[in-house]
Design a protein around this motif. Structure first.
Motif: not given
Length: 268
Positions: A259-263
């Motif tokens: 769930d960590l944002p790709f960016s």
């Protein structure tokens, strides 16, 4: 009658912690010179006379060799347990996770036969004593949270597992995310981490997995096989990073942080 030691415990520790690149004898001379100036002895004698009172390098080495290392380990552990075992107040976190980077290195040792026999040797003729060190480091709070110093036959993954097991009883109020460099990932290590249910991020070298190498830039989910043949779902993140001189290379990460944002992965 009372003995005035030139090198009591506090002075030896002070010189050790200075981490100067100068020779030990030069450090000793500088310390005693400053000590004479601080205490006003310059008024009673010529500054050059302080050399008669400087402790020798041999005396310093003998005093240091008598240290019992256990109190240092206990002090380190108690301070760490106090800072990390209570709550997260004052700790810098990344998306509510404590980033913990684990890496190892080879440490050259003094050329002593007994050190070579205990820790192992390397070099052209395998005559240079060397040990394997491994640390778990908290980069956001700039603190080492676990350390190991072992013979060369201890591999880096084994030492990494020791760090994780040790910290599992310490980090009760925060969820860690362990970060590993290239060379750590393996089917057996993935199986261990999957079983411990901890967050991890691996940098991955080329040719670790043909399936991963074929993936395009971006965000992917694939299944890797563990050492017991079990399916382990992982996230593969691939992006470009700058690399000197003026080149761009593909960075590949394997993680179970879904769930960590790709960016945000570039920051890791």
């Amino acid at each position: 009658f009372s003995r005035h030691r030139k090198l009591p415990f506090i002075i030896v520790i002070y010189i050790m912690l200075c981490l100067s690149k100068r020779k030990i004898q030069a450090q000793l001379e500088n310390y005693f010179k400053d000590d004479f100036i601080r205490n006003g002895f310059v008024e009673q004698m010529q500054l050059s006379d302080y050399m008669k009172h400087v402790a020798s390098q041999q005396a310093y080495s003998n005093a240091r060799a008598k240290f019992n290392h256990l109190p240092f380990i206990l002090s380190f552990e108690r301070l760490r347990n106090y800072e990390y075992g209570r709550d997260t107040f004052g700790l810098n976190l990344f998306y509510e996770h404590l980033l913990t980077a684990i890496d190892g290195s080879e440490i050259g040792l003094p050329d002593k036969t007994f050190l070579g026999k205990h820790f192992g040797c390397n070099g052209r003729k395998a005559e240079s004593p060397v040990a394997r060190a491994s640390i778990a480091y908290d980069p956001l709070n700039m603190r080492t949270v676990a350390a190991e110093f072992e013979p060369m036959d201890a591999d880096e993954r084994t030492l990494a597992i020791r760090h994780i097991e040790e910290l599992s009883s310490v980090l009760k109020c925060v969820t860690p995310c362990y970060i590993f460099d290239r060379g750590y990932i393996s089917a057996a290590f993935l199986t261990y981490l999957h079983g411990r249910k901890v967050k991890y991020v691996f940098r991955v070298r080329n040719k670790f997995s043909v399936e991963i190498d074929k993936l395009s830039l971006g965000d992917h989910r694939i299944i890797l096989k563990g050492s017991n043949g079990e399916d382990i779902e992982v996230r593969v993140v691939k992006f470009m990073i700058d690399s000197p001189p003026d080149e761009k290379v593909v960075e590949t990460l394997v993680t179970n942080w879904f769930d960590l944002p790709f960016s945000e992965f570039k920051q890791l």
